[in-house]
Scaffold this active site. Structure first.
Site: not given
Lengths: 145, 145
Positions: A86, A55, A53, A83
């Site tokens: 993260c 992040e 992801h 999410c």
């Protein structure tokens, strides 16, 4: 100049890179003392890796830059609400602040439980939200079309 | 032969590698059809990266091995109950099963909320728990001593 909006525009530029690569368009930057020290965009398809992801990549880049896994004085800017994964990484990093654009009612960390972030981490939501949302919507419209 | 205990012993061997490197001793393996396709041990200190948990590294290794980010038929064995970040990654990967050894009441995912894993993911807890716990305790005793 160095406003939340300025850095969110930088995160949006990362999201555009994800879009250009056929990825769900989410981008992130990590900022310390007005300087971007980590960048990332969603690469889960290219890397075939759910952990890639925006992040996570930006947090790892920032930690590499500092040589320190704790990002206590850093701010994570991300175009979409993080999410659970993260949020968990942000908690371990003891991030100073998380600033996000669009809300993510389905998979965002705020749906699951309060207290996923570190208690010291400040949260600001809705920065450039319309642009962040429009980018996501254009991607999914294109996918469906 | 290919029991939960067998694979947890493999995860414990990974945890021993973490211990030897001065890391909190947590190890993980990902198994598909009786074969280990990903391994990892906690490297957050060595890599100065909070995302470098044993589970994350093992999941990434397994996805690389398969060329597929979904690990639907895989089982993650990890010596200690996963944290929120690793539970989130497991959910994105749609893991078939998570098997862990020692419980982690402070930072384990089960403390925060139910429903962090994918609804299809099966969970088995307490496999070789005594050995997993003993390894953790010996590390923290040594740290304090």
């Amino acid at each position: 100049m160095l406003t939340d909006e300025y850095f969110m525009r930088q995160a949006l530029a990362e999201a555009q890179r994800a879009l250009a690569a056929g990825e769900i368009p989410i981008g992130a930057v990590v900022v310390l003392d007005g300087m971007i020290i980590g960048r990332g965009y969603n690469q889960t398809e290219q890397l075939r890796d759910v952990t890639a992801h925006a992040e996570m990549l930006a947090l790892t880049a920032a930690a590499n830059h500092l040589g320190n896994k704790y990002l206590t004085h850093c701010t994570l800017y991300v175009t979409v609400e993080p999410c659970v994964m993260c949020a968990g990484a942000s908690a371990w990093a003891q991030l100073g602040a998380v600033v996000f654009g669009a809300e993510e009612p389905k998979t965002g960390y705020r749906r699951h439980a309060l207290g996923l972030l570190h208690p010291r981490t400040k949260v600001r939501a809705g920065v450039c939200a319309a642009d962040c949302t429009a980018l996501m919507q254009s991607f999914f419209k294109q996918k469906r079309g």
